[in-house]
Enzyme design. Structure first.
Site, PDB file in Angstrom:
ATOM      1  N   HIS A  17       0.913  -1.099  -0.015  1.00 32.64           N
ATOM      2  CA  HIS A  17      -0.089  -0.047  -0.041  1.00 32.64           C
ATOM      3  C   HIS A  17       0.764   1.081   0.070  1.00 32.64           C
ATOM      4  CE1 HIS A  17      -3.051  -2.504   2.306  1.00 32.64           C
ATOM      5  NE2 HIS A  17      -3.629  -2.509   0.965  1.00 32.64           N
ATOM      6  N   LYS A  41     -17.011  -8.370   9.394  1.00 28.98           N
ATOM      7  CA  LYS A  41     -16.599  -9.270  10.164  1.00 28.98           C
ATOM      8  C   LYS A  41     -14.889  -9.558  10.032  1.00 28.98           C
ATOM      9  CE  LYS A  41     -20.334 -11.502  10.146  1.00 28.98           C
ATOM     10  NZ  LYS A  41     -21.588 -12.243   9.933  1.00 28.98           N
ATOM     11  N   ARG A  90      -2.169  -5.634  -8.695  1.00 27.38           N
ATOM     12  CA  ARG A  90      -1.417  -6.601  -8.562  1.00 27.38           C
ATOM     13  C   ARG A  90      -1.712  -7.402  -9.882  1.00 27.38           C
ATOM     14  NH1 ARG A  90      -3.305  -7.746  -2.613  1.00 27.38           N
ATOM     15  NH2 ARG A  90      -4.812  -6.440  -3.654  1.00 27.38           N
ATOM     16  N   SER A 128      -3.300  -7.769   2.476  1.00 31.60           N
ATOM     17  CA  SER A 128      -3.582  -7.835   4.010  1.00 31.60           C
ATOM     18  C   SER A 128      -4.098  -8.962   4.492  1.00 31.60           C
ATOM     19  CB  SER A 128      -4.324  -6.574   4.366  1.00 31.60           C
ATOM     20  OG  SER A 128      -3.938  -5.269   3.815  1.00 31.60           O
TER      21      SER A 128
HETATM   22  P1  ADP Z   1      -9.964  -3.239  -0.764  1.00 28.57           P
HETATM   23  O1  ADP Z   1     -10.611  -3.913   0.372  1.00 28.57           O
HETATM   24  O2  ADP Z   1     -10.547  -1.733  -1.246  1.00 28.57           O
HETATM   25  O3  ADP Z   1      -9.357  -4.074  -1.737  1.00 28.57           O
HETATM   26  P2  ADP Z   1      -7.274  -2.852   0.445  1.00 28.57           P
HETATM   27  O4  ADP Z   1      -6.750  -2.380   1.490  1.00 28.57           O
HETATM   28  O5  ADP Z   1      -6.983  -4.639   0.205  1.00 28.57           O
HETATM   29  O6  ADP Z   1      -8.627  -2.387   0.074  1.00 28.57           O
HETATM   30  O7  ADP Z   1      -6.488  -2.309  -0.719  1.00 28.57           O
HETATM   31  C1  ADP Z   1      -6.321  -1.008  -1.139  1.00 28.57           C
HETATM   32  C2  ADP Z   1      -5.847  -0.822  -2.651  1.00 28.57           C
HETATM   33  O8  ADP Z   1      -4.433  -1.202  -2.616  1.00 28.57           O
HETATM   34  C3  ADP Z   1      -6.457  -1.816  -3.639  1.00 28.57           C
HETATM   35  O9  ADP Z   1      -6.443  -0.934  -4.952  1.00 28.57           O
HETATM   36  C4  ADP Z   1      -5.557  -3.198  -3.922  1.00 28.57           C
HETATM   37  O10 ADP Z   1      -5.703  -3.293  -5.000  1.00 28.57           O
HETATM   38  C5  ADP Z   1      -4.221  -2.209  -3.544  1.00 28.57           C
HETATM   39  N1  ADP Z   1      -3.077  -3.037  -3.055  1.00 28.57           N
HETATM   40  C6  ADP Z   1      -3.406  -3.760  -1.914  1.00 28.57           C
HETATM   41  N2  ADP Z   1      -2.111  -4.603  -1.908  1.00 28.57           N
HETATM   42  C7  ADP Z   1      -1.218  -4.113  -2.663  1.00 28.57           C
HETATM   43  C8  ADP Z   1       0.108  -4.319  -2.942  1.00 28.57           C
HETATM   44  N3  ADP Z   1       0.687  -5.313  -2.627  1.00 28.57           N
HETATM   45  N4  ADP Z   1       0.666  -4.017  -4.168  1.00 28.57           N
HETATM   46  C9  ADP Z   1      -0.065  -3.039  -4.648  1.00 28.57           C
HETATM   47  N5  ADP Z   1      -1.459  -2.386  -4.426  1.00 28.57           N
HETATM   48  C10 ADP Z   1      -1.851  -3.032  -3.580  1.00 28.57           C
END
Ligand code: ADP
Length: 159
Positions: A17, A41, A90, A128
């Site tokens: 992120h 949840k 990704r 995550s």
């Molecule tokens: P969401 O629940 O909206 O997917 P996330 O917190 O999982 O929220 O992710 C937020 C954004 O960051 C999304 O666009 C996701 O694709 C991107 N993202 C998550 N992990 C990575 C990573 N390792 N590299 C690049 N982008 C990522």
């Protein structure tokens, strides 16, 4: 002034992120990390914890702010007077979902642009959810998150 929002769950914020956020912050005058404030949840951390971890992670990056939001992402973007939504992509799974969301968001707020940045090679596999799974099974996640997040994650899964 160019403003973008970077919305997500950030449960918790990872180096993947942060890589997207720091790169996006070079393209806009201001980047607002928007943390979803939704009851879910599957979330491990509270909204306040997710916001706090993200804030600490961007200390020293003056044009990045962190806020939580409820409701539609496009409504959050409008309120922030943002011109763009930033998302990270990704290799495999993200595109289809982003495409569908982008189409819907375009209908709801046609002037808002989507800017997708490709994940850096070293974070392609990092999510995550996998991170939480690895941490809960005792795996070493120290090089995938900022130090304070690693500590918070270990404390959380230990309980
Ligand atoms: P969401 O629940 O909206 O997917 P996330 O917190 O999982 O929220 O992710 C937020 C954004 O960051 C999304 O666009 C996701 O694709 C991107 N993202 C998550 N992990 C990575 C990573 N390792 N590299 C690049 N982008 C990522």
């Amino acid at each position: 002034m160019t403003i973008a929002i970077y919305p997500g769950s950030f449960d918790p914020i990872t180096l993947g992120h942060l890589d997207i956020a720091t790169r996006a912050a070079k393209l806009f005058d201001k980047l607002i990390i928007g943390v979803y404030d939704i009851p879910d949840k599957r979330l491990l951390f509270t909204t306040a914890e997710r916001v706090e971890m993200a804030r600490q992670a961007v200390t020293g990056l003056p044009n990045i702010e962190v806020e939580s939001f409820t409701g539609l992402t496009v409504a959050f973007a409008k309120k922030a007077t943002a011109q763009a939504i930033v998302r990270g992509l990704r290799m495999s799974a993200d595109f289809d979902r982003e495409f569908d969301m982008a189409m819907m968001n375009k209908r709801l707020f046609p002037e808002l642009e989507l800017v997708c940045l490709m994940s850096s090679l070293e974070y392609q596999f990092l999510s995550s959810s996998l991170l939480k799974e690895a941490a809960s099974l005792g795996g070493n996640i120290d090089d995938l998150v900022p130090k304070h997040v690693a500590v918070a994650l270990k404390n959380k899964v230990r309980r």
